[in-house]
Scaffold this motif. Structure first.
Motif, PDB file in Angstrom:
ATOM      1  N   ALA A   5     -50.422 -23.253  32.063  1.00  0.00           N
ATOM      2  CA  ALA A   5     -49.018 -22.896  32.278  1.00  0.00           C
ATOM      3  C   ALA A   5     -48.089 -23.897  31.587  1.00  0.00           C
ATOM      4  CB  ALA A   5     -48.722 -22.825  33.771  1.00  0.00           C
ATOM      5  N   LYS A   6     -48.430 -25.180  31.636  1.00  0.00           N
ATOM      6  CA  LYS A   6     -47.614 -26.183  30.955  1.00  0.00           C
ATOM      7  C   LYS A   6     -47.615 -25.960  29.449  1.00  0.00           C
ATOM      8  CE  LYS A   6     -48.228 -29.856  34.311  1.00  0.00           C
ATOM      9  NZ  LYS A   6     -48.849 -31.163  34.584  1.00  0.00           N
ATOM     10  N   GLY A   7     -48.769 -25.630  28.907  1.00  0.00           N
ATOM     11  CA  GLY A   7     -48.868 -25.367  27.477  1.00  0.00           C
ATOM     12  C   GLY A   7     -48.068 -24.144  27.066  1.00  0.00           C
ATOM     13  N   LEU A   8     -48.131 -23.102  27.860  1.00  0.00           N
ATOM     14  CA  LEU A   8     -47.372 -21.888  27.556  1.00  0.00           C
ATOM     15  C   LEU A   8     -45.868 -22.124  27.679  1.00  0.00           C
ATOM     16  CD1 LEU A   8     -49.627 -19.238  29.281  1.00  0.00           C
ATOM     17  CD2 LEU A   8     -49.216 -19.470  26.834  1.00  0.00           C
ATOM     18  N   LEU A   9     -45.471 -22.946  28.635  1.00  0.00           N
ATOM     19  CA  LEU A   9     -44.061 -23.283  28.783  1.00  0.00           C
ATOM     20  C   LEU A   9     -43.559 -24.062  27.565  1.00  0.00           C
ATOM     21  CD1 LEU A   9     -41.497 -23.338  30.513  1.00  0.00           C
ATOM     22  CD2 LEU A   9     -42.365 -25.441  31.543  1.00  0.00           C
ATOM     23  N   ILE A  10     -44.352 -25.000  27.104  1.00  0.00           N
ATOM     24  CA  ILE A  10     -43.973 -25.776  25.922  1.00  0.00           C
ATOM     25  C   ILE A  10     -43.877 -24.874  24.697  1.00  0.00           C
ATOM     26  CG2 ILE A  10     -44.812 -27.561  24.327  1.00  0.00           C
ATOM     27  CD1 ILE A  10     -45.901 -29.019  26.825  1.00  0.00           C
ATOM     28  N   LEU A  11     -44.835 -23.954  24.539  1.00  0.00           N
ATOM     29  CA  LEU A  11     -44.790 -23.038  23.400  1.00  0.00           C
ATOM     30  C   LEU A  11     -43.577 -22.122  23.466  1.00  0.00           C
ATOM     31  CD1 LEU A  11     -48.548 -22.062  23.031  1.00  0.00           C
ATOM     32  CD2 LEU A  11     -47.167 -23.383  21.438  1.00  0.00           C
ATOM     33  N   ALA A  12     -43.223 -21.674  24.656  1.00  0.00           N
ATOM     34  CA  ALA A  12     -42.054 -20.807  24.798  1.00  0.00           C
ATOM     35  C   ALA A  12     -40.773 -21.556  24.459  1.00  0.00           C
ATOM     36  CB  ALA A  12     -41.983 -20.251  26.220  1.00  0.00           C
ATOM     37  N   VAL A  13     -40.664 -22.791  24.913  1.00  0.00           N
ATOM     38  CA  VAL A  13     -39.465 -23.580  24.620  1.00  0.00           C
ATOM     39  C   VAL A  13     -39.379 -23.901  23.129  1.00  0.00           C
ATOM     40  CG1 VAL A  13     -38.388 -25.834  25.004  1.00  0.00           C
ATOM     41  CG2 VAL A  13     -39.244 -24.514  26.933  1.00  0.00           C
ATOM     42  N   SER A  15     -40.668 -22.167  20.600  1.00  0.00           N
ATOM     43  CA  SER A  15     -40.337 -20.972  19.828  1.00  0.00           C
ATOM     44  C   SER A  15     -38.885 -20.552  20.054  1.00  0.00           C
ATOM     45  CB  SER A  15     -41.295 -19.829  20.157  1.00  0.00           C
ATOM     46  OG  SER A  15     -41.195 -19.471  21.507  1.00  0.00           O
ATOM     47  N   ALA A  16     -38.339 -20.797  21.234  1.00  0.00           N
ATOM     48  CA  ALA A  16     -36.930 -20.488  21.477  1.00  0.00           C
ATOM     49  C   ALA A  16     -36.018 -21.407  20.672  1.00  0.00           C
ATOM     50  CB  ALA A  16     -36.612 -20.611  22.963  1.00  0.00           C
ATOM     51  N   THR A  17     -36.363 -22.685  20.604  1.00  0.00           N
ATOM     52  CA  THR A  17     -35.547 -23.599  19.805  1.00  0.00           C
ATOM     53  C   THR A  17     -35.688 -23.306  18.318  1.00  0.00           C
ATOM     54  OG1 THR A  17     -37.309 -25.250  19.861  1.00  0.00           O
ATOM     55  CG2 THR A  17     -35.557 -25.467  21.488  1.00  0.00           C
ATOM     56  N   LEU A  18     -36.856 -22.878  17.901  1.00  0.00           N
ATOM     57  CA  LEU A  18     -37.036 -22.502  16.504  1.00  0.00           C
ATOM     58  C   LEU A  18     -36.172 -21.301  16.151  1.00  0.00           C
ATOM     59  CD1 LEU A  18     -38.638 -22.912  13.836  1.00  0.00           C
ATOM     60  CD2 LEU A  18     -40.262 -21.242  14.733  1.00  0.00           C
ATOM     61  N   LEU A  32     -38.505 -15.102  18.279  1.00  0.00           N
ATOM     62  CA  LEU A  32     -38.021 -14.521  19.531  1.00  0.00           C
ATOM     63  C   LEU A  32     -39.094 -13.674  20.200  1.00  0.00           C
ATOM     64  CD1 LEU A  32     -34.325 -13.481  18.850  1.00  0.00           C
ATOM     65  CD2 LEU A  32     -35.178 -15.206  20.425  1.00  0.00           C
ATOM     66  N   ILE A  33     -39.862 -12.951  19.407  1.00  0.00           N
ATOM     67  CA  ILE A  33     -40.971 -12.168  19.960  1.00  0.00           C
ATOM     68  C   ILE A  33     -42.016 -13.098  20.558  1.00  0.00           C
ATOM     69  CG2 ILE A  33     -42.883 -10.637  19.334  1.00  0.00           C
ATOM     70  CD1 ILE A  33     -40.947  -9.377  17.279  1.00  0.00           C
ATOM     71  N   ALA A  34     -42.318 -14.196  19.846  1.00  0.00           N
ATOM     72  CA  ALA A  34     -43.283 -15.178  20.356  1.00  0.00           C
ATOM     73  C   ALA A  34     -42.775 -15.813  21.638  1.00  0.00           C
ATOM     74  CB  ALA A  34     -43.551 -16.239  19.302  1.00  0.00           C
ATOM     75  N   CYS A  35     -41.481 -16.073  21.700  1.00  0.00           N
ATOM     76  CA  CYS A  35     -40.896 -16.655  22.912  1.00  0.00           C
ATOM     77  C   CYS A  35     -41.070 -15.706  24.093  1.00  0.00           C
ATOM     78  CB  CYS A  35     -39.428 -16.971  22.684  1.00  0.00           C
ATOM     79  SG  CYS A  35     -38.607 -17.669  24.118  1.00  0.00           S
ATOM     80  N   GLY A  36     -40.834 -14.434  23.884  1.00  0.00           N
ATOM     81  CA  GLY A  36     -41.015 -13.454  24.955  1.00  0.00           C
ATOM     82  C   GLY A  36     -42.461 -13.348  25.408  1.00  0.00           C
ATOM     83  N   VAL A  37     -43.376 -13.377  24.456  1.00  0.00           N
ATOM     84  CA  VAL A  37     -44.803 -13.291  24.798  1.00  0.00           C
ATOM     85  C   VAL A  37     -45.245 -14.531  25.569  1.00  0.00           C
ATOM     86  CG1 VAL A  37     -47.126 -13.271  23.807  1.00  0.00           C
ATOM     87  CG2 VAL A  37     -45.381 -11.738  22.904  1.00  0.00           C
ATOM     88  N   PHE A  38     -44.867 -15.701  25.080  1.00  0.00           N
ATOM     89  CA  PHE A  38     -45.259 -16.936  25.761  1.00  0.00           C
ATOM     90  C   PHE A  38     -44.623 -17.044  27.150  1.00  0.00           C
ATOM     91  CE2 PHE A  38     -45.891 -18.860  21.350  1.00  0.00           C
ATOM     92  CZ  PHE A  38     -47.246 -18.580  21.371  1.00  0.00           C
TER      93      PHE A  38
END
Length: 59
Positions: A5-13, A15-18, A32-38
């Motif tokens: 869960a920590k890893g997925l949270l980091i990936l979502a954040v 990808s959102a900043t990217l 944005l699609i990756a952010c939604g998936v993560f």
């Protein structure tokens, strides 16, 4: 919170900043699609890890 869960949270954040800092439309949509998936997978990992607890009795 589990390591997954920590890893997925980091990936979502990340990808959102990217997506906020890119100017190209194609790269911004993909991030944005990756952010939604993560984010969805993060919520699923939290639910499966039973770290979300609901206390019906308010104290």
């Amino acid at each position: 919170m589990s390591r997954l869960a920590k890893g997925l949270l980091i990936l979502a954040v990340l990808s959102a900043t990217l997506s906020c800092f890119t100017t190209e439309k194609a790269v911004g949509d993909a991030s944005l699609i990756a952010c939604g998936v993560f984010s969805g997978l993060f919520l699923l990992a939290l639910a499966l890890g039973r770290k979300i607890k609901f206390d019906p009795v308010l104290r």
